[in-house]
Design a protein around this motif. Structure first.
Motif, PDB file in Angstrom:
ATOM      1  N   GLN A 149       0.845  -1.187   0.000  1.00  0.00           N
ATOM      2  CA  GLN A 149       0.000   0.000   0.000  1.00  0.00           C
ATOM      3  C   GLN A 149       0.883   1.240   0.000  1.00  0.00           C
ATOM      4  O   GLN A 149       1.812   1.342   0.802  1.00  0.00           O
ATOM      5  N   PHE A 151       0.697   5.614  -0.143  1.00  0.00           N
ATOM      6  CA  PHE A 151      -0.213   6.748   0.036  1.00  0.00           C
ATOM      7  C   PHE A 151       0.613   8.019   0.111  1.00  0.00           C
ATOM      8  O   PHE A 151       1.322   8.258   1.084  1.00  0.00           O
ATOM      9  N   SER A 153       0.335  12.286  -0.283  1.00  0.00           N
ATOM     10  CA  SER A 153      -0.637  13.363  -0.375  1.00  0.00           C
ATOM     11  C   SER A 153      -0.025  14.699  -0.005  1.00  0.00           C
ATOM     12  O   SER A 153       0.966  14.781   0.727  1.00  0.00           O
ATOM     13  N   THR A 200     -10.393   8.344 -10.333  1.00  0.00           N
ATOM     14  CA  THR A 200      -9.767   9.670 -10.273  1.00  0.00           C
ATOM     15  C   THR A 200     -10.848  10.731 -10.109  1.00  0.00           C
ATOM     16  O   THR A 200     -11.991  10.550 -10.540  1.00  0.00           O
ATOM     17  N   HIS A 226      -6.915  13.827  -7.449  1.00  0.00           N
ATOM     18  CA  HIS A 226      -6.958  12.750  -6.448  1.00  0.00           C
ATOM     19  C   HIS A 226      -7.126  11.432  -7.190  1.00  0.00           C
ATOM     20  O   HIS A 226      -8.069  11.272  -7.980  1.00  0.00           O
ATOM     21  N   THR A 228      -6.734   7.031  -7.000  1.00  0.00           N
ATOM     22  CA  THR A 228      -6.555   5.773  -6.285  1.00  0.00           C
ATOM     23  C   THR A 228      -6.595   4.629  -7.294  1.00  0.00           C
ATOM     24  O   THR A 228      -7.411   4.654  -8.219  1.00  0.00           O
ATOM     25  N   THR A 240      -1.952  -1.256  -3.771  1.00  0.00           N
ATOM     26  CA  THR A 240      -2.885  -0.139  -3.823  1.00  0.00           C
ATOM     27  C   THR A 240      -2.101   1.152  -3.721  1.00  0.00           C
ATOM     28  O   THR A 240      -1.193   1.270  -2.887  1.00  0.00           O
ATOM     29  N   THR A 242      -2.514   5.516  -3.682  1.00  0.00           N
ATOM     30  CA  THR A 242      -3.285   6.758  -3.684  1.00  0.00           C
ATOM     31  C   THR A 242      -2.314   7.918  -3.739  1.00  0.00           C
ATOM     32  O   THR A 242      -1.346   7.973  -2.968  1.00  0.00           O
ATOM     33  N   SER A 244      -2.434  12.326  -4.171  1.00  0.00           N
ATOM     34  CA  SER A 244      -3.436  13.379  -4.111  1.00  0.00           C
ATOM     35  C   SER A 244      -2.824  14.756  -3.897  1.00  0.00           C
ATOM     36  O   SER A 244      -1.863  14.912  -3.132  1.00  0.00           O
ATOM     37  N   SER A 252      -2.261   8.339   7.424  1.00  0.00           N
ATOM     38  CA  SER A 252      -2.084   7.099   6.666  1.00  0.00           C
ATOM     39  C   SER A 252      -0.602   6.769   6.512  1.00  0.00           C
ATOM     40  O   SER A 252       0.218   7.669   6.300  1.00  0.00           O
ATOM     41  N   SER A 338     -10.678   4.675 -14.831  1.00  0.00           N
ATOM     42  CA  SER A 338     -11.646   5.551 -14.169  1.00  0.00           C
ATOM     43  C   SER A 338     -12.682   6.075 -15.162  1.00  0.00           C
ATOM     44  O   SER A 338     -13.881   6.099 -14.866  1.00  0.00           O
TER      45      SER A 338
END
Length: 361
Positions: A149, A151, A153, A200, A226, A228, A240, A242, A244, A252, A338
């Motif tokens: 994972q 993440f 941002s 998205t 944004h 994912t 996974t 993400t 952003s 996270s 998306s």
């Protein structure tokens, strides 16, 4: 490193500062010239670093330049890269490789047809952070890898960049700007991606330049901010991601890999040498792993230095154009998924890059 490769830089904007600071530390590279559409800026940088300031055309035609370091904006990556190849130069380009995989593929094909090397950022993945994490995975410290994972941002780059508009145009956004660090790391860890599913979106928040001469200038937004995605790797691992420009604060985890016998906390792939942490099965405690792989005490430019070393040794270079193209296709597929609301199969594949042993430049 091998025989010095004479390097000319095209594009001396913000990111060039890091490359210019690091290039003198790579024995396999020698900076000889710089060029930019802003010729006054090129002259200023050239004087500071004791090299020649040329126009873009002059640099591409210069017989002293063996390799072009392409630090232009994403919309110019393919045009400048293709022109450099046709001029007989090796190329190393900042990410993303192009605005989309379709336009970039012919450039990589051309490099191979001409017998020239093409490299692509990010090269941060060759440092001790990602390479130590890779070695931990490969050596079985977390057992069988199951999932990962990532993440990343921020509220947006306009908070710090003096001219951030291109981040919100085609070729920008959090996916094409920050996604390559994580996606390239994931391919190093688990091999190529075979299918993706993505979502998205973007907010209606008004954005303005936050600093410098353009402070307060409105920024038009034409990309999703944004993103994912769920990825399936060829070996069966799922990941996974993400990314952003819409998140003010989060708790996270940045980047983790989950295995049958433990969890690995992976450091920021936008950096070279942050520590890797391991939590083994049966314990809740984190232990910091010693550096065990990767280039030590390095910075941006190590991908080009690795390319120069590979030329001298007639070996594959690790931060390759084919890897950059595969990552770009993954990002294209996330956006297409998306838009279509369906899973997209990845047509390209790539060899997992050779691991970097623990070594100095």
């Amino acid at each position: 490193m091998g025989i010095p490769l004479n390097v000319g830089i095209i594009g001396v904007g913000k990111i060039s500062e890091q490359y210019l600071a690091n290039l003198p530390g790579f024995p396999g590279l020698r900076l000889v010239a710089v060029a930019d559409l802003d010729e006054a800026r090129a002259r200023e940088v050239a004087e500071l670093h004791g090299v020649r300031a040329l126009t873009v055309d002059e640099l591409l035609d210069d017989p002293e330049v063996d390799a072009v370091l392409n630090l232009t904006i994403p919309a110019a990556h393919v045009e400048i890269g293709t022109r450099a190849l046709l001029a007989g130069k090796h190329v190393f380009a900042e990410k993303p490789l192009g605005l989309n995989a379709a336009e970039a593929a012919s450039m990589i094909d051309l490099a191979e047809e001409l017998g020239l090397r093409f490299g692509s950022a990010p090269d941060t993945v060759l440092g001790t952070g990602i390479q130590t994490a890779r070695r931990a995975i490969d050596s079985g410290l977390i057992g069988e890898p199951i999932a990962a994972q990532a993440f990343w941002s921020s509220p947006g780059h306009e908070a710090w960049h003096p001219a951030p508009a291109f981040y919100y145009q085609e070729g920008g956004g959090p996916l094409l700007d920050m996604g390559p660090y994580y996606l390239t790391s994931l391919v190093h860890f688990f091999g190529p991606v075979v299918r993706v599913s993505g979502l998205t979106s973007r907010s209606n928040r008004m954005r303005t330049v936050g600093s410098g001469a353009l402070e307060g200038t409105p920024i038009p937004v034409s990309v999703d901010t944004h993103v994912t995605a769920l990825l399936e790797h060829a070996g069966g691992v799922s990941s996974t991601i993400t990314v952003s420009f819409e998140i003010w604060k989060t708790r996270s985890p940045l980047f983790e890999v989950y295995g049958s016998a433990g969890t690995l906390a992976v450091p920021d792939p936008n950096q070279f040498s942050e520590p890797v942490e391991l939590a083994r099965s049966g314990t809740r405690e984190w232990e910091t792993l010693p550096d065990s792989a990767g280039y030590i005490n390095t910075g941006r430019g190590i991908g080009l230095a690795d390319l120069a070393d590979a030329i001298a040794g007639d070996l594959p270079h690790r931060a390759s154009g084919r890897l950059g193209l595969h990552v770009l296709e993954i990002m294209d597929a996330i956006q297409l998924s998306s838009a279509r609301r369906e899973t997209i199969t990845i047509a390209s594949t790539v060899e997992r890059p050779e691991a970097v042993p623990l070594r100095a430049v």
